[in-house]
Structures are given as C-alpha cells and as structure tokens.
Write a protein that holds these residues in place. Structure first.
Motif, PDB file in Angstrom:
ATOM      1  N   VAL A 139       0.821  -1.217   0.000  1.00 38.95           N
ATOM      2  CA  VAL A 139       0.000   0.000   0.000  1.00 38.95           C
ATOM      3  C   VAL A 139       0.855   1.268   0.000  1.00 38.95           C
ATOM      4  CG1 VAL A 139      -1.881  -1.217   1.159  1.00 38.95           C
ATOM      5  CG2 VAL A 139      -0.287   0.130   2.536  1.00 38.95           C
ATOM      6  N   GLY A 140       2.057   1.201   0.615  1.00 37.37           N
ATOM      7  CA  GLY A 140       2.977   2.335   0.558  1.00 37.37           C
ATOM      8  C   GLY A 140       2.703   3.457   1.527  1.00 37.37           C
ATOM      9  N   PHE A 141       1.999   3.171   2.636  1.00 40.61           N
ATOM     10  CA  PHE A 141       1.743   4.253   3.601  1.00 40.61           C
ATOM     11  C   PHE A 141       1.421   3.706   4.985  1.00 40.61           C
ATOM     12  CE2 PHE A 141      -2.430   3.443   1.539  1.00 40.61           C
ATOM     13  CZ  PHE A 141      -3.214   3.172   2.643  1.00 40.61           C
ATOM     14  N   ASN A 142       1.642   4.556   6.002  1.00 44.27           N
ATOM     15  CA  ASN A 142       1.100   4.370   7.357  1.00 44.27           C
ATOM     16  C   ASN A 142      -0.087   5.305   7.501  1.00 44.27           C
ATOM     17  OD1 ASN A 142       4.330   4.290   9.003  1.00 44.27           O
ATOM     18  ND2 ASN A 142       3.131   2.572   8.304  1.00 44.27           N
ATOM     19  N   ALA A 143      -1.210   4.791   7.995  1.00 44.12           N
ATOM     20  CA  ALA A 143      -2.400   5.635   8.155  1.00 44.12           C
ATOM     21  C   ALA A 143      -2.812   5.820   9.614  1.00 44.12           C
ATOM     22  CB  ALA A 143      -3.576   5.055   7.372  1.00 44.12           C
ATOM     23  N   GLU A 144      -2.242   5.019  10.519  1.00 41.82           N
ATOM     24  CA  GLU A 144      -2.528   5.171  11.948  1.00 41.82           C
ATOM     25  C   GLU A 144      -1.206   5.160  12.693  1.00 41.82           C
ATOM     26  OE1 GLU A 144      -4.587   2.804  15.683  1.00 41.82           O
ATOM     27  OE2 GLU A 144      -5.288   2.365  13.651  1.00 41.82           O
ATOM     28  N   PRO A 145      -0.903   6.207  13.430  1.00 38.77           N
ATOM     29  CA  PRO A 145       0.408   6.266  14.087  1.00 38.77           C
ATOM     30  C   PRO A 145       0.535   5.273  15.229  1.00 38.77           C
ATOM     31  CG  PRO A 145      -0.937   8.154  14.715  1.00 38.77           C
ATOM     32  CD  PRO A 145      -1.704   7.419  13.664  1.00 38.77           C
ATOM     33  N   VAL A 146       1.745   4.796  15.450  1.00 43.51           N
ATOM     34  CA  VAL A 146       2.069   4.017  16.645  1.00 43.51           C
ATOM     35  C   VAL A 146       2.095   4.980  17.826  1.00 43.51           C
ATOM     36  CG1 VAL A 146       3.883   2.687  17.794  1.00 43.51           C
ATOM     37  CG2 VAL A 146       3.393   2.311  15.355  1.00 43.51           C
ATOM     38  N   LEU A 147       1.503   4.584  18.931  1.00 46.10           N
ATOM     39  CA  LEU A 147       1.472   5.430  20.124  1.00 46.10           C
ATOM     40  C   LEU A 147       2.737   5.186  20.945  1.00 46.10           C
ATOM     41  CD1 LEU A 147      -0.077   7.451  21.926  1.00 46.10           C
ATOM     42  CD2 LEU A 147      -1.199   5.483  23.005  1.00 46.10           C
ATOM     43  N   LEU A 148       3.571   6.221  21.064  1.00 43.97           N
ATOM     44  CA  LEU A 148       4.806   6.167  21.846  1.00 43.97           C
ATOM     45  C   LEU A 148       4.723   7.164  22.995  1.00 43.97           C
ATOM     46  CD1 LEU A 148       7.448   6.188  18.940  1.00 43.97           C
ATOM     47  CD2 LEU A 148       6.478   4.193  20.095  1.00 43.97           C
ATOM     48  N   THR A 149       5.410   6.866  24.073  1.00 44.37           N
ATOM     49  CA  THR A 149       5.406   7.790  25.208  1.00 44.37           C
ATOM     50  C   THR A 149       6.835   8.087  25.651  1.00 44.37           C
ATOM     51  OG1 THR A 149       4.426   8.217  27.397  1.00 44.37           O
ATOM     52  CG2 THR A 149       5.173   5.972  26.973  1.00 44.37           C
ATOM     53  N   TYR A 150       7.055   9.311  26.095  1.00 46.81           N
ATOM     54  CA  TYR A 150       8.385   9.782  26.480  1.00 46.81           C
ATOM     55  C   TYR A 150       8.292  10.549  27.798  1.00 46.81           C
ATOM     56  CZ  TYR A 150       6.707  14.269  24.631  1.00 46.81           C
ATOM     57  OH  TYR A 150       5.974  15.429  24.401  1.00 46.81           O
ATOM     58  N   PRO A 151       9.395  10.712  28.525  1.00 45.58           N
ATOM     59  CA  PRO A 151       9.363  11.468  29.790  1.00 45.58           C
ATOM     60  C   PRO A 151       8.931  12.911  29.539  1.00 45.58           C
ATOM     61  CG  PRO A 151      11.421  10.246  29.570  1.00 45.58           C
ATOM     62  CD  PRO A 151      10.736  10.158  28.242  1.00 45.58           C
ATOM     63  N   ASP A 152       8.140  13.442  30.451  1.00 43.33           N
ATOM     64  CA  ASP A 152       7.670  14.820  30.316  1.00 43.33           C
ATOM     65  C   ASP A 152       8.854  15.767  30.094  1.00 43.33           C
ATOM     66  OD1 ASP A 152       5.434  13.381  31.358  1.00 43.33           O
ATOM     67  OD2 ASP A 152       4.550  15.281  31.962  1.00 43.33           O
ATOM     68  N   ASN A 153       8.661  16.695  29.155  1.00 47.03           N
ATOM     69  CA  ASN A 153       9.740  17.595  28.765  1.00 47.03           C
ATOM     70  C   ASN A 153       9.171  19.006  28.649  1.00 47.03           C
ATOM     71  OD1 ASN A 153      11.303  19.168  26.652  1.00 47.03           O
ATOM     72  ND2 ASN A 153      12.659  17.412  26.865  1.00 47.03           N
ATOM     73  N   PRO A 154       9.614  19.945  29.487  1.00 48.16           N
ATOM     74  CA  PRO A 154       9.021  21.292  29.481  1.00 48.16           C
ATOM     75  C   PRO A 154       9.255  22.061  28.186  1.00 48.16           C
ATOM     76  CG  PRO A 154      10.936  21.199  30.942  1.00 48.16           C
ATOM     77  CD  PRO A 154      10.632  19.792  30.546  1.00 48.16           C
ATOM     78  N   VAL A 155      10.394  21.830  27.524  1.00 48.39           N
ATOM     79  CA  VAL A 155      10.678  22.545  26.269  1.00 48.39           C
ATOM     80  C   VAL A 155       9.692  22.109  25.190  1.00 48.39           C
ATOM     81  CG1 VAL A 155      12.375  22.949  24.459  1.00 48.39           C
ATOM     82  CG2 VAL A 155      13.115  22.824  26.851  1.00 48.39           C
ATOM     83  N   ILE A 156       9.491  20.798  25.054  1.00 44.84           N
ATOM     84  CA  ILE A 156       8.537  20.291  24.067  1.00 44.84           C
ATOM     85  C   ILE A 156       7.123  20.740  24.419  1.00 44.84           C
ATOM     86  CG2 ILE A 156       7.555  18.200  23.036  1.00 44.84           C
ATOM     87  CD1 ILE A 156      10.261  16.831  23.572  1.00 44.84           C
ATOM     88  N   ALA A 157       6.798  20.720  25.707  1.00 51.74           N
ATOM     89  CA  ALA A 157       5.464  21.156  26.149  1.00 51.74           C
ATOM     90  C   ALA A 157       5.209  22.605  25.778  1.00 51.74           C
ATOM     91  CB  ALA A 157       5.313  20.947  27.651  1.00 51.74           C
ATOM     92  N   ASP A 158       6.208  23.452  25.922  1.00 49.09           N
ATOM     93  CA  ASP A 158       6.046  24.877  25.579  1.00 49.09           C
ATOM     94  C   ASP A 158       5.825  25.066  24.076  1.00 49.09           C
ATOM     95  OD1 ASP A 158       6.264  25.698  28.181  1.00 49.09           O
ATOM     96  OD2 ASP A 158       8.390  26.249  28.060  1.00 49.09           O
ATOM     97  N   ILE A 159       6.527  24.299  23.265  1.00 50.53           N
ATOM     98  CA  ILE A 159       6.348  24.409  21.816  1.00 50.53           C
ATOM     99  C   ILE A 159       4.946  23.946  21.422  1.00 50.53           C
ATOM    100  CG2 ILE A 159       7.122  23.520  19.582  1.00 50.53           C
ATOM    101  CD1 ILE A 159       9.951  23.448  20.696  1.00 50.53           C
ATOM    102  N   ILE A 160       4.466  22.892  22.061  1.00 48.00           N
ATOM    103  CA  ILE A 160       3.100  22.426  21.797  1.00 48.00           C
ATOM    104  C   ILE A 160       2.085  23.507  22.157  1.00 48.00           C
ATOM    105  CG2 ILE A 160       1.335  20.795  22.592  1.00 48.00           C
ATOM    106  CD1 ILE A 160       3.520  18.651  22.726  1.00 48.00           C
ATOM    107  N   LYS A 161       2.263  24.128  23.324  1.00 49.40           N
ATOM    108  CA  LYS A 161       1.348  25.205  23.737  1.00 49.40           C
ATOM    109  C   LYS A 161       1.405  26.387  22.777  1.00 49.40           C
ATOM    110  CE  LYS A 161       1.527  24.119  28.691  1.00 49.40           C
ATOM    111  NZ  LYS A 161       2.054  24.558  30.019  1.00 49.40           N
ATOM    112  N   GLU A 162       2.599  26.701  22.321  1.00 51.16           N
ATOM    113  CA  GLU A 162       2.762  27.816  21.384  1.00 51.16           C
ATOM    114  C   GLU A 162       2.033  27.530  20.076  1.00 51.16           C
ATOM    115  OE1 GLU A 162       4.058  31.595  20.329  1.00 51.16           O
ATOM    116  OE2 GLU A 162       4.294  30.593  22.270  1.00 51.16           O
ATOM    117  N   ALA A 163       2.169  26.305  19.574  1.00 53.19           N
ATOM    118  CA  ALA A 163       1.494  25.932  18.326  1.00 53.19           C
ATOM    119  C   ALA A 163      -0.021  26.018  18.466  1.00 53.19           C
ATOM    120  CB  ALA A 163       1.913  24.522  17.923  1.00 53.19           C
ATOM    121  N   GLN A 164      -0.531  25.680  19.654  1.00 56.88           N
ATOM    122  CA  GLN A 164      -1.974  25.645  19.857  1.00 56.88           C
ATOM    123  C   GLN A 164      -2.604  27.031  19.976  1.00 56.88           C
ATOM    124  OE1 GLN A 164      -2.196  22.986  23.237  1.00 56.88           O
ATOM    125  NE2 GLN A 164      -2.334  21.172  21.930  1.00 56.88           N
ATOM    126  N   LYS A 165      -1.791  28.069  19.975  1.00 51.83           N
ATOM    127  CA  LYS A 165      -2.328  29.438  19.958  1.00 51.83           C
ATOM    128  C   LYS A 165      -2.801  29.826  18.565  1.00 51.83           C
ATOM    129  CE  LYS A 165       0.649  31.085  23.747  1.00 51.83           C
ATOM    130  NZ  LYS A 165       1.764  31.993  24.106  1.00 51.83           N
TER     131      LYS A 165
END
Length: 407
Positions: A139-165
C-alpha cells in the motif's frame, strides 16, 4: 538518543476530515462498517475495506493492491492533499470523559526500534509481523500512528502550547463525542529544537502498536533502506508519560475446570484471603488485590504475601499474578492468547460487564484488577520481559486517516 523527523503528511481537506477519520478497523462490528460505508463515501473504511465496492470479501495481496488503488483515488479526487513542507504535527484529543491528550505526530526511526531505544512490553506474533510488512510494502503508507510515550519535557510542552495558539488545521467532533485538533509545525527553528530535545531522551516506549512497529522495522530491513530513506521511519504519535492513561482488562472464564464452587473457593484460600462482598459490585483499589464475581456474588481476594514471593518485575504485575496463581494452576488455562475458555473486557463499565456476562450463563466466573502503572510498563520493557496478552487498555485511542506517512 531518540531520533524523529518531520514529514510531508497526506491528510484530508478541512471540509472532509470529520467524514474521513475512523476508529481502528477491528473496533467496528460488520454491521457498523457496512452502515458507515453505505452512507459515507468519504470514510477511510472504503480504503481499508475495498471489497465493499464489489460486495465481495477480498483477502491477501489482492486486497492490499485494491487498498492502494482506493487510496490513490482519494488523492485524485482531492479528498486527500499533501503538505508542501516536512512538518511535525501537534495533535490534541479531548474525549467524552474530559480527558485531554497532547502530543506530536512525527516519523520515528526503525533503527531506534532495532537498537532498543524504542522499547516494547508486549510479544508480537511472527506471522502477523510478516503479514503487515507485506501490507505496508504494497500500500505504501502508514495511516494510523504508533502510540509512543516519552518522559515529560518542558521545552517540548512549551512548543506544543505555542502551536496551539494558532488556528487549528482541523477541529472536529466524532460520533463518540471526542474532539480532535491538529496544528502544523513547519518552522525550522521549532523543528530543530524538538529534534534536539528528543536526542536527549535515551528511551521511549511503545504504548500501543507493537505489531505495526515490528512490521515497519522488518520493512526497513527488507528494503535495504539508506539512512534517509522513508522506509527507515514509521509514523508515530508521541505523548508525554503524564498524558498516557492505562486501564485494566477484566478476565472472564467459561467454567471452573471441573471444580464445584466450594472446591474452587477452598483452592483459592491457600493463596488468598477471601471475603464475600455480596451483590454490590466490588472493585479492587490496591495492587495484588482482585475482585471476583461467582454465582451471583462478588468476592475480594487479597494475596497472602507471606506465602507468595515475587522473583522479578513481571511477576508483580497483577495480570501475570492472576495467571500464575489462579488461571493456570487452578482453572487450567495455559495459553492466554488462544484458549477459548477465557475472554477479556476493558473496564469501560467497570464490574457491571463482568456481572452481566456471568449472569447470562456464558461465563462461570469473572475477575477484576487494578490497572498497571507506567512505571511497571517501563520496568518490564527495560528488563526485556513481556506482559501477558490484554494486560493494558491504553488511551488515547487514535483515529486512522488524519495524517498519512508515505514511503
């Protein structure tokens, strides 16, 4: 260090996204699938179930080829469009219970899977790995992402919040009353920062999608992919550990393995302190405590810790403990994956599902337990151990067709 890269997602247009997105294929009954496809020509189900068009059950390589054809038709009809720049995607889910999940959709490295940077806590079946690898290659594609988890990271969290504005690319609510949002991060500085933060992370964990991860890794090996080849990556949804929700699966057993009720309770007494809780539903609140529904009554089972000793972190997992103390030695269930005498139910209706199933006569006894913790999941993965089947019911549950990663 974990490696993730941005990619040019193929995704539904804003006007069609709510019609395209689906739950996982297996979560629908045949009736639900047929109904949705009959009345919604834009459903992603039309792509993954191409035989519906011909009123025919199609399997194997023929089906995979038709999946590819339906996908290309969706692109030709501009139901799907592809972003011009490689991007990360901030994906937010607000479910009907008020839970909120925030994370990043990215392409994760198959090399990280090989090198145990991406760690697993479940066994995979070789024939399923090979089957899905062939599917992906065709088929040549992924259509549902694998769910991965990582330790909480304040820098990544801030970028996510910024994007959501910013104004969301998608904002839609499904019939299950969960609302989905998507934002794009294509700013090179933010992309570089996110990548650097993940490079500082030594280990991330598969929460859901073990077979998809394994199959993507096998595909990368088969294709002899170069370092930058798209086959060397697979689509993932990375969320911080604090956002992950882990629930339990309850166990239902069809019979008492030839034992009477009284004989069964006497055998349990050797390892558990047993209390009859009557007809009021009882749910355990501590590790190594179980609830049991038998013959119209609930019981609490407390492990006698002075008698039972734990040898490793897996044995402390309640799903494993239940298997080693009751299901295998007393009820004679050896193969948790294939034995037809055992069934599993998630905890969506807590102990009422157990009561209803046993009262119907289909099952003789049911067991409930407290959910595993993220610490247990990580410890089992770190020690290269594997949980029994249906040890965890993980949330969030992701939708297919929102973002697509092409090889």
């Amino acid at each position: 260090m974990a490696k993730i890269i941005p990619f040019r997602a193929v995704r539904p247009t804003r006007s069609k996204v709510g019609l395209v997105a689906t739950r996982s294929y297996e979560s629908y009954s045949q009736y639900e699938r047929d109904s949705r496809m009959s009345y919604n020509p834009y459903s992603f189900l039309h792509i993954i179930n191409p035989g519906f068009k011909y009123d025919k059950q199609i399997t194997g390589k023929e089906r995979y080829t038709l999946v590819r054809n339906r996908y290309l038709e969706f692109k030709e009809d501009e139901i799907f469009v592809q972003d011009e720049k490689p991007s990360f995607y901030v994906y937010k889910i607000e479910d009907r219970k008020g839970q909120v999940f925030n994370g990043i959709i990215a392409a994760s490295s198959a090399k990280d899977y090989e090198n145990n940077i991406i760690r697993k806590h479940e066994d995979t079946l070789e024939h399923k790995e090979e089957l899905f690898k062939t599917y992906l290659k065709t088929v040549g594609f992924n259509a549902e992402p694998v769910l991965l988890t990582y330790p909480d990271n304040p820098v990544i969290a801030d970028i996510i919040k910024e994007a959501q504005k910013e104004f969301a690319i998608f904002e839609f609510t499904m019939t299950y009353r969960d609302t989905h949002y998507l934002w794009k991060i294509d700013d090179e500085e933010h992309i570089a920062t996110i990548q650097k933060e993940f490079e500082k992370i030594n280990t991330i964990y598969i929460a859901d999608g073990h077979h998809r991860s394994a199959s993507s890794y096998l595909l990368s090996k088969d294709e002899n992919a170069s370092e930058h080849d798209s086959y060397n990556y697979f689509m993932s949804y990375l969320i911080p550990e604090s956002d992950l929700r882990i629930h339990e699966f309850n166990r239902l057993i069809k019979d008492l393995n030839g034992l009477s009720k009284e004989a069964f309770l006497i055998k349990l007494d050797s390892l558990f302190r047993i209390e009859n809780r009557g007809t009021t539903p009882y749910k355990p609140s501590k590790p190594h405590h179980f609830s049991m529904y038998l013959d119209g009554e609930f019981y609490s089972l407390y492990l006698r810790k002075t008698i039972y000793k734990f040898e490793n972190v897996l044995e402390e997992l309640d799903a494993q403990l239940l298997y080693k103390t009751i299901l295998q030695p007393i009820l004679g269930i050896e193969d948790l994956r294939n034995d037809k005498r055992i069934a599993y139910m998630d905890n969506s209706n807590e102990m009422y599902t157990i009561k209803t199933a046993v009262d119907s006569g289909e099952y003789e006894v049911g067991f409930g337990m407290v959910p595993a913790t993220i610490e247990q999941l990580k410890a089992i993965a770190d020690n290269d151990l594997k949980m029994p089947p249906k040890s965890t019911y993980i949330e969030p549950k992701l939708r297919s067709g929102l973002t697509i990663y092409e090889f």
